[in-house]
Write a protein that holds these residues in place. Structure first.
Motif, PDB file in Angstrom:
ATOM      1  N   ASN A  56       0.949  -1.305  -0.075  1.00  0.00           N
ATOM      2  CA  ASN A  56      -0.039  -0.121   0.061  1.00  0.00           C
ATOM      3  C   ASN A  56       1.062   1.390   0.093  1.00  0.00           C
ATOM      4  N   VAL A  57       2.067   1.196   0.452  1.00  0.00           N
ATOM      5  CA  VAL A  57       2.920   2.302   0.335  1.00  0.00           C
ATOM      6  C   VAL A  57       4.294   2.001  -0.367  1.00  0.00           C
ATOM      7  N   LYS A  58       4.761   2.965  -1.354  1.00  0.00           N
ATOM      8  CA  LYS A  58       5.908   2.804  -1.793  1.00  0.00           C
ATOM      9  C   LYS A  58       6.636   4.133  -1.962  1.00  0.00           C
ATOM     10  N   TRP A  59       7.871   3.841  -1.697  1.00  0.00           N
ATOM     11  CA  TRP A  59       8.813   5.095  -1.871  1.00  0.00           C
ATOM     12  C   TRP A  59       9.728   4.873  -2.817  1.00  0.00           C
ATOM     13  N   TYR A  60      10.123   6.146  -3.711  1.00  0.00           N
ATOM     14  CA  TYR A  60      11.142   5.903  -4.630  1.00  0.00           C
ATOM     15  C   TYR A  60      12.057   7.278  -4.325  1.00  0.00           C
ATOM     16  N   HIS A  61      13.213   6.899  -4.928  1.00  0.00           N
ATOM     17  CA  HIS A  61      14.641   8.041  -5.068  1.00  0.00           C
ATOM     18  C   HIS A  61      14.017   9.022  -5.801  1.00  0.00           C
ATOM     19  N   PRO A  62      14.036  10.290  -5.443  1.00  0.00           N
ATOM     20  CA  PRO A  62      13.848  11.408  -6.553  1.00  0.00           C
ATOM     21  C   PRO A  62      14.496  11.074  -7.906  1.00  0.00           C
ATOM     22  N   SER A  63      15.416  10.861  -7.943  1.00  0.00           N
ATOM     23  CA  SER A  63      16.042  10.380  -9.319  1.00  0.00           C
ATOM     24  C   SER A  63      15.438   9.497 -10.153  1.00  0.00           C
TER      25      SER A  63
END
Length: 126
Positions: A56-63
């Motif tokens: 339900n939650v994902k995070w990505y490096h800004p690049s």
């Protein structure tokens, strides 16, 4: 016996796509967060993306935000990373890792992940 195995790396031209897959066994994959890290020559290992146990939650490096997408299938103990519009600066060894926690995010570090694959090489030519 814990096993974490990545596949799907390779050589691609800039602007192309690759899909990485990770299969985990011998650990409670479905109740743990999972992540993709990468390390380029001469650089520190960095988190590319992570996904909590229930996806339900994902995070990505800004690049990579907007170009990469991570997903998981807990029934198959797999983690995937779809990489689109690849750039030469994405060239690195990519690692799959499974956390000791069920969540992950901006503050996650390599120390939070006790289970690692051996990596798969991604090379993007200009």
């Amino acid at each position: 016996q814990v096993q974490v195995v990545e596949s799907g790396g390779g050589l691609v031209q800039a602007g192309g796509s690759l899909r990485l897959t990770c299969t985990a066994s011998g650990l409670p994959f479905g109740s743990k967060a999972a992540a993709w890290f990468r390390q380029a020559p001469g650089k520190e290992r960095e988190v590319v993306s992570c996904i909590r146990d229930n996806a339900n939650v994902k995070w990505y490096h800004p690049s990579v935000e907007g170009r990469f997408s991570t997903s998981r299938d807990n029934a198959k103990n797999t983690l995937s990373l779809q990489m689109n519009n690849l750039k030469p600066e994405d060239t690195a060894m990519y690692y799959c890792a499974v956390s000791r926690f069920f969540v992950c995010g901006t503050s996650s570090s390599a120390a939070d992940f006790p289970y690692w694959g051996h990596g798969t090489q991604v090379t993007v030519s200009s």
